[in-house]
Design a protein around this motif. Structure first.
Motif, short mmCIF file in Angstrom:
data_model
loop_
_atom_site.label_atom_id
_atom_site.label_comp_id
_atom_site.label_asym_id
_atom_site.label_seq_id
_atom_site.Cartn_x
_atom_site.Cartn_y
_atom_site.Cartn_z
N SER A 125 0.83 -1.20 0.00
CA SER A 125 0.00 0.00 0.00
C SER A 125 0.87 1.26 0.00
N PHE A 126 1.93 1.23 0.81
CA PHE A 126 2.87 2.35 0.84
C PHE A 126 3.52 2.56 -0.53
N LEU A 127 3.98 1.48 -1.12
CA LEU A 127 4.65 1.57 -2.41
C LEU A 127 3.71 1.99 -3.54
N SER A 128 2.40 1.78 -3.34
CA SER A 128 1.44 2.22 -4.37
C SER A 128 1.02 3.67 -4.16
N GLY A 129 1.59 4.34 -3.14
CA GLY A 129 1.37 5.77 -2.99
C GLY A 129 0.50 6.21 -1.84
N ASN A 130 0.02 5.28 -1.02
CA ASN A 130 -0.82 5.68 0.12
C ASN A 130 0.04 6.25 1.24
N ASP A 131 -0.46 7.31 1.85
CA ASP A 131 0.26 7.95 2.95
C ASP A 131 0.04 7.27 4.28
N CYS A 132 -1.14 6.70 4.49
CA CYS A 132 -1.48 6.10 5.77
C CYS A 132 -2.33 4.86 5.53
N VAL A 133 -2.08 3.81 6.30
CA VAL A 133 -2.87 2.59 6.23
C VAL A 133 -3.26 2.22 7.65
N LEU A 134 -4.55 1.95 7.86
CA LEU A 134 -5.05 1.51 9.16
C LEU A 134 -5.63 0.13 8.98
N MET A 135 -5.15 -0.82 9.74
CA MET A 135 -5.64 -2.19 9.63
C MET A 135 -6.90 -2.33 10.48
N GLU A 136 -7.84 -3.11 9.98
CA GLU A 136 -9.11 -3.30 10.69
C GLU A 136 -9.32 -4.78 10.96
N ARG A 137 -9.63 -5.10 12.20
CA ARG A 137 -9.86 -6.48 12.59
C ARG A 137 -11.27 -6.87 12.12
N THR A 138 -11.37 -8.00 11.43
CA THR A 138 -12.67 -8.45 10.97
C THR A 138 -13.25 -9.53 11.87
N HIS A 139 -12.40 -10.16 12.67
CA HIS A 139 -12.88 -11.21 13.56
C HIS A 139 -11.94 -11.31 14.75
N ARG A 140 -12.52 -11.48 15.92
CA ARG A 140 -11.71 -11.64 17.12
C ARG A 140 -12.36 -12.69 18.00
N GLU A 141 -11.66 -13.79 18.23
CA GLU A 141 -12.22 -14.91 18.96
C GLU A 141 -12.32 -14.68 20.46
N ASP A 142 -11.47 -13.80 21.01
CA ASP A 142 -11.46 -13.63 22.46
C ASP A 142 -12.50 -12.64 22.96
N ASN A 143 -13.34 -12.14 22.09
CA ASN A 143 -14.39 -11.20 22.51
C ASN A 143 -15.68 -11.95 22.80
N GLY A 144 -16.15 -11.85 24.04
CA GLY A 144 -17.45 -12.40 24.38
C GLY A 144 -18.54 -11.41 23.99
N MET A 145 -19.79 -11.83 24.17
CA MET A 145 -20.92 -10.97 23.80
C MET A 145 -20.92 -9.65 24.55
N LEU A 146 -20.64 -9.69 25.85
CA LEU A 146 -20.66 -8.47 26.66
C LEU A 146 -19.56 -7.51 26.20
#
Length: 176
Positions: A125-146
């Motif tokens: 992404s950097f090499l294609s010219g983007n200045d900033c990249v933010l990664m987003e978690r799509t799944h997290r197993e350690d999160n309970g419902m609460l």
């Protein structure tokens, strides 16, 4: 992801990776193994690893000094910053960013929460010219419902109060 293309395009760039640590004795060597394996794929990219120990009370600093940063190898060099006490994750990241010399800076936790296998996407992404990249978690197993409910509530409230909108599940695994 193919790494050959990245190696050809990226000659002579320096990527700084700021790594925040706090009481990581149990897992830092496993994290280092995974990170080292990933970075070894990029012979033409130089990496500066900035290990920021945020006042760990265990043997984290010992492991960093004696097992990880003792020798700079190949395309990887190391720098360590050791806080006298715990100032918090954000302070550790800022200290690392302030010391970074790279063309781009990747920030990640060293507890395995941010997988080194995602680094190629950031570099591409950097090499294609983007200045900033933010990664987003799509799944997290350690999160309970609460925990998911409280997290969702937090983002709704913060986005109502702030003019800057925050993405749910966005993390501090990013580069600029």
């Amino acid at each position: 992801m193919q790494t050959d293309g990245l190696n050809k395009i990226s000659e002579n760039i320096l990527i700084s990776i700021v790594l925040s640590l706090y009481n990581e004795e149990a897992g830092v060597l496993n994290f280092w193994t995974a990170l080292q394996e990933e970075l070894a794929k990029y012979e033409s990219i130089r990496f500066e690893l900035i290990w920021v120990n945020d006042g760990s009370k265990d043997r984290t600093q010992y492991l960093i000094d004696k097992k990880i940063t003792k020798n700079n190898r190949g395309n990887i060099t190391h720098c360590t910053i050791e806080f006298s006490k715990n100032f918090g994750h954000e302070a550790a990241m800022i200290a690392g960013i302030d010391h970074a010399k790279g063309d781009a800076v990747i920030c990640m936790d060293s507890d395995g929460q941010h997988p080194p296998s995602e680094i190629p996407k950031m570099i591409a992404s950097f090499l294609s010219g983007n200045d900033c990249v933010l990664m987003e978690r799509t799944h997290r197993e350690d999160n309970g419902m609460l925990k998911k409910w409280f997290s969702s509530l937090f983002y709704r409230i913060i986005n109502k109060l702030s003019t800057v909108k925050f993405r749910h599940n966005a993390s501090d695994f990013w580069y600029c």
